[in-house]
Design a protein around this motif. Sequence first.
Motif, mmCIF file in Angstrom:
data_model
loop_
_atom_site.group_PDB
_atom_site.id
_atom_site.type_symbol
_atom_site.label_atom_id
_atom_site.label_comp_id
_atom_site.label_asym_id
_atom_site.label_seq_id
_atom_site.Cartn_x
_atom_site.Cartn_y
_atom_site.Cartn_z
ATOM 1 N N SER A 130 0.832 -1.208 0.000
ATOM 2 C CA SER A 130 0.000 0.000 0.000
ATOM 3 C C SER A 130 0.867 1.258 0.000
ATOM 4 O O SER A 130 2.109 1.181 0.063
ATOM 5 N N LYS A 131 0.216 2.416 -0.016
ATOM 6 C CA LYS A 131 0.932 3.690 -0.044
ATOM 7 C C LYS A 131 1.660 3.962 1.279
ATOM 8 O O LYS A 131 2.670 4.685 1.316
ATOM 9 N N ASP A 132 1.163 3.364 2.362
ATOM 10 C CA ASP A 132 1.821 3.534 3.669
ATOM 11 C C ASP A 132 3.210 2.900 3.685
ATOM 12 O O ASP A 132 4.073 3.325 4.466
ATOM 13 N N ASP A 133 3.423 1.887 2.870
ATOM 14 C CA ASP A 133 4.737 1.232 2.821
ATOM 15 C C ASP A 133 5.774 2.109 2.125
ATOM 16 O O ASP A 133 6.971 1.979 2.379
ATOM 17 N N ASN A 134 5.359 2.986 1.225
ATOM 18 C CA ASN A 134 6.288 3.873 0.522
ATOM 19 C C ASN A 134 5.601 5.239 0.334
ATOM 20 O O ASN A 134 5.153 5.595 -0.757
ATOM 21 N N PRO A 135 5.517 6.035 1.417
ATOM 22 C CA PRO A 135 4.768 7.304 1.327
ATOM 23 C C PRO A 135 5.462 8.365 0.483
ATOM 24 O O PRO A 135 4.801 9.238 -0.083
#
Length: 381
Positions: free
Chosen positions: A46-51
Amino acid sequence: MASSSVRAPVLAAGKGEFPNEKSKPENRDEAELLTVPDGWKEPVFSKDDNPRGLLEESSFATLFPKYREAYLKECWPLVQKALNEHHVSATLDLIEGSMTVCTTKKTFDPYIIIRARDLIKLLARSVAFEQAVRILQDDVACDIIKIGSLVRNKERFVKRRQRLIGPKASTLKALELLTNCYIMVQGNTVSAIGPFNGLKEVRKVVLDTMKNIHPIYNIKTLMIKRELAKDSELRTQSWERFLPQFKHKNVNKRKEPKKKTVKKEYTPFPPPQPESQIDKELASGEYFLKANQKKRQKMEAIKAKQAEALSKRQEERNKAFIPPKEKPLVKPKEASTESKLDVAAIKEKVKKAKGKKLGALTAEEVKLKMEADEKKKKRKK
């Protein structure tokens, strides 16, 4: 020396060289570490893994054949919609005949560009959009197997490729069901989409088929493996005793030449020297003849040949004047005038005819009918 004496008791105490080093778990079975629990799935990226996103822009381009232009023009809005969900831009160049995918500033998944590249490759290899779009999922991969260079002979290549497809695509359908993959045979490539284990089996079957191993053998093996995988006890055991062992029955026969040369027996002595023209004349006696006698002999031989050829030619000409053999006339057999009549049989037929009621009424029946008609008329009056 002092430093080494200080480090020795520290190492002996069981602590690691580095203070932050974690102790490795002991007494753990290796089989437990290797096996994946049933129903386990890798968490979605998800986007939380690579903000922060990606630093550089990556792009891939691939060419497509002319006959795919109409289909790609129709389904391109769907391709763009599918890639925009992952923040990847796609462009279709009909003049150059190429498809390009590239990352944007919003792209957070670093591997999605590789999946987008595989998507345009599959579309170029005649795979339908509905199947090709599955490559964007995490648990699905693809494999494009090049088979064009595996067989040199064109006719043999076409036969083996058709063997892979099977009658009415039955072999390909069986392979798809066993491997859970979508397989597309197009030109000199075989495109496969599905899980990693299935792709490995598909590649093996395709390469074996092009090496003249029939796909039915590999399909039988896959069916047995599928049944064995259901048994939890047999998972850790070797399956070689259950799998069939197929032997090669094809024997390469060397092509024999049309003209066979028989070798003569070896002799240590050289062959006899051939006779010269003088030796032949001495043997026949021509050597001792005079020039005019030799000339006369040659002329006689030529005249004899000419006379023989003339007689043959005359025979062939005379064949046209020889009348053909006529077939003997066959006289037609005279029809026998005397016909044997069976009088007894005719009498019996006449008797039977008299006994039967024919269409015409008898005199008595006519009288009775007339009387009945008169009675009816009187009643009416």
